[in-house]
Design an enzyme around this catalytic site. Structure first.
Site, PDB file in Angstrom:
ATOM      1  N   SER A  95     -14.826   0.316 -12.276  1.00  0.00           N
ATOM      2  CA  SER A  95     -14.392   1.095 -11.127  1.00  0.00           C
ATOM      3  C   SER A  95     -13.717   2.407 -11.539  1.00  0.00           C
ATOM      4  O   SER A  95     -14.330   3.271 -12.140  1.00  0.00           O
ATOM      5  CB  SER A  95     -13.475   0.231 -10.259  1.00  0.00           C
ATOM      6  OG  SER A  95     -13.250   0.806  -9.013  1.00  0.00           O
ATOM      7  N   ASP A 244     -14.864   7.378  -7.108  1.00  0.00           N
ATOM      8  CA  ASP A 244     -14.531   6.808  -8.409  1.00  0.00           C
ATOM      9  C   ASP A 244     -15.830   6.394  -9.101  1.00  0.00           C
ATOM     10  O   ASP A 244     -16.922   6.625  -8.582  1.00  0.00           O
ATOM     11  CB  ASP A 244     -13.575   5.625  -8.257  1.00  0.00           C
ATOM     12  CG  ASP A 244     -14.186   4.472  -7.475  1.00  0.00           C
ATOM     13  OD1 ASP A 244     -15.069   4.726  -6.640  1.00  0.00           O
ATOM     14  OD2 ASP A 244     -13.788   3.315  -7.688  1.00  0.00           O
ATOM     15  N   ASP A 246     -17.628   3.721  -9.669  1.00  0.00           N
ATOM     16  CA  ASP A 246     -18.680   2.895  -9.070  1.00  0.00           C
ATOM     17  C   ASP A 246     -18.824   3.139  -7.580  1.00  0.00           C
ATOM     18  O   ASP A 246     -19.582   2.443  -6.899  1.00  0.00           O
ATOM     19  CB  ASP A 246     -18.428   1.411  -9.348  1.00  0.00           C
ATOM     20  CG  ASP A 246     -17.217   0.858  -8.607  1.00  0.00           C
ATOM     21  OD1 ASP A 246     -16.315   1.648  -8.264  1.00  0.00           O
ATOM     22  OD2 ASP A 246     -17.171  -0.362  -8.370  1.00  0.00           O
ATOM     23  N   ASP A 248     -17.121   2.594  -4.907  1.00  0.00           N
ATOM     24  CA  ASP A 248     -16.737   1.674  -3.841  1.00  0.00           C
ATOM     25  C   ASP A 248     -15.529   2.208  -3.081  1.00  0.00           C
ATOM     26  O   ASP A 248     -15.073   1.599  -2.119  1.00  0.00           O
ATOM     27  CB  ASP A 248     -16.459   0.267  -4.385  1.00  0.00           C
ATOM     28  CG  ASP A 248     -15.307   0.204  -5.377  1.00  0.00           C
ATOM     29  OD1 ASP A 248     -14.806   1.264  -5.802  1.00  0.00           O
ATOM     30  OD2 ASP A 248     -14.907  -0.921  -5.734  1.00  0.00           O
TER      31      ASP A 248
END
Length: 450
Positions: A95, A244, A246, A248
């Site tokens: 992440s 960020d 990834d 999410d």
């Protein structure tokens, strides 16, 4: 034994804390506990290739098939699990963490993160030696045609991009005439967000959409908005978006440079949803980190706020239990169950901008729905975050700050779920007080367990 899973999967420095042996057994666990077809996606970290190879080896050695989505945002994997009717999903990503970290996240067959009891069963399986050590008497490892296969998923990113686009066009809205500045943080959204926004009619100026495996989240993206602010000043964009690694989560920025965190994003969308009759029980979910200004704004608009522990998994649990449609974190994790089963940075940005368009206001005007109280967050790196609970000196400093501020402020001290950090948050009616109280507590944390 320490818990293997944090608030968002298994995470650590790749190849030392998170090893290929652990990844292999986690792959076996996915096939064993979830089922025979597992979608596997990853972000852009250099260690992603290594850990993906180990995870896939684990899945296939246990007789499962690995459906390879390649580099794709985490919410894309959650979507693909449902679209492909897979038994579960794995995302190899840390992440927002630095490049040397990596992680392994699990989704069930509906794209939801796993409950604690399933994670505990997986941990016991991994620590006991994986499938080889857990075979019943008379059983053997899969051989011949019982061994699984790795299969590439064609157009994985395309499926996710079109899903995000459809979430807006289905409302009869486009982003024509809107100029968007975008920072993809050298992460997975480099392959998805700009394309989706352009299909919706926006002019997009993007930075950090290249990657070499070692630059993800470094001085950019949702955890460092400096480059986005500079880009907006240079190109004159109407709004900024930063992801960020990834994707999410998402952070946005108004034309005047004002940061638009998850609290403001959720406030704008919640009020819009209530006006459209699309907010079940007129209720939203947030965490204890939520700014007091958000709670006041929601109450002023007749919206109830339910607060949970920090972590999008706890937000999701409350949403599913209560039947609520929107929940989020100040950090930019936003879950909108009408569109996806997990935090989705691209869809969140799209739905926020759709709400702004529907209001007839500019972004700068729309975010005035809430007034943010000054809030200071200090992250203290510690030698062992578990020492926090029983340290009387630290909690005495917290009580001292709380007594000094009374009803005019609040303090929250907690450990990070993914890093060796203690987070000190202080909210007050003025910035100076918030900063002074936060630093006073942080200094005690450093002295005691830093």
């Amino acid at each position: 034994m320490a818990r293997l899973f944090g608030t968002d999967g298994v995470r650590g420095v790749a190849n030392t804390e998170l090893t290929c042996a652990i990844a292999y057994r986690l792959g076996q666990a996915a096939a064993t506990f979830l089922g025979s077809s597992i979608v596997v996606g990853r972000d852009t970290r250099k260690s992603g290739d290594m850990l993906q190879a180990a995870v896939v080896a684990g899945i296939t050695s246990a007789g499962g098939d690995a459906l390879l989505a390649g580099v794709i945002p985490t919410p894309g994997v959650a979507l693909l699990v449902r679209e492909l009717r897979a038994a579960g999903g794995i995302v190899i990503s840390a992440s927002h963490n630095p490049p040397e970290y990596n992680g392994i996240k699990f989704f069930d067959d509906q794209g939801f993160k796993l409950p604690d009891d399933v994670e505990d069963s997986i941990q016991a399986f991994v620590e006991s030696g994986g499938l080889e050590a857990n075979l019943a008497e008379g059983e053997s490892m899969p051989v011949g045609d019982s061994v699984g296969a790795a299969v590439d998923v064609d157009e994985a990113c395309e499926i996710y991009i079109q899903h995000a686009v459809d979430s807006v066009t289905s409302q009869g809205i486009t982003f024509e005439g809107m100029h968007i500045a975008l920072d993809t943080g050298h992460g997975a959204s480099s392959l998805t967000s700009a394309e989706a926004l352009r299909r919706l009619g926006a002019q997009v100026t993007v930075i950090n959409d290249d990657f070499d495996g070692n630059d993800i989240n470094v001085g950019c993206g949702s955890t460092n908005l400096g480059p986005l602010k500079q880009l907006m000043a240079e190109c004159g964009a109407d709004v900024g978006i930063a992801h960020d690694g990834d994707a999410d989560r998402v952070m946005l920025m108004a034309k005047d440079g004002t940061d638009i965190d998850g609290d403001r994003v959720e406030a704008v969308m919640a009020v819009d949803m209530k006006m459209r009759g699309a907010l079940p029980q007129d209720t939203v979910v947030s965490t204890v980190m939520t700014n007091l200004g958000f709670v006041r704004a929601m109450h002023a608009n007749g919206i109830k706020v339910i607060q949970t522990k920090v972590g999008d998994r706890y937000v999701l649990e409350a949403m599913r239990e209560g039947g609520y449609a929107i929940g989020g974190e100040q950090s930019g994790h936003m879950i909108m169950l009408d569109y996806n089963s997990t935090g989705d940075g691209l869809v969140t940005a799209c739905q926020f901008l759709a709400a702004v368009k529907r209001s007839g206001k500019t972004v700068d005007e729309a975010i005035k729905v809430m007034e943010r109280l000054p809030q200071t967050l200090v992250n203290v790196r510690v030698r062992d975050k578990h020492l926090l609970d029983d340290n009387e000196a630290i909690w005495a400093s917290v009580r001292e700050a709380e007594q000094a501020m009374g009803d005019a402020g609040r303090v929250l001290v907690r450990t990070s779920g993914t890093e060796p950090l203690v987070r000190v948050m202080v909210e007050a009616v003025d910035k100076k007080t918030a900063e002074e109280k936060a630093e006073a507590i942080a200094s005690v944390v450093r002295a005691e367990i830093g």
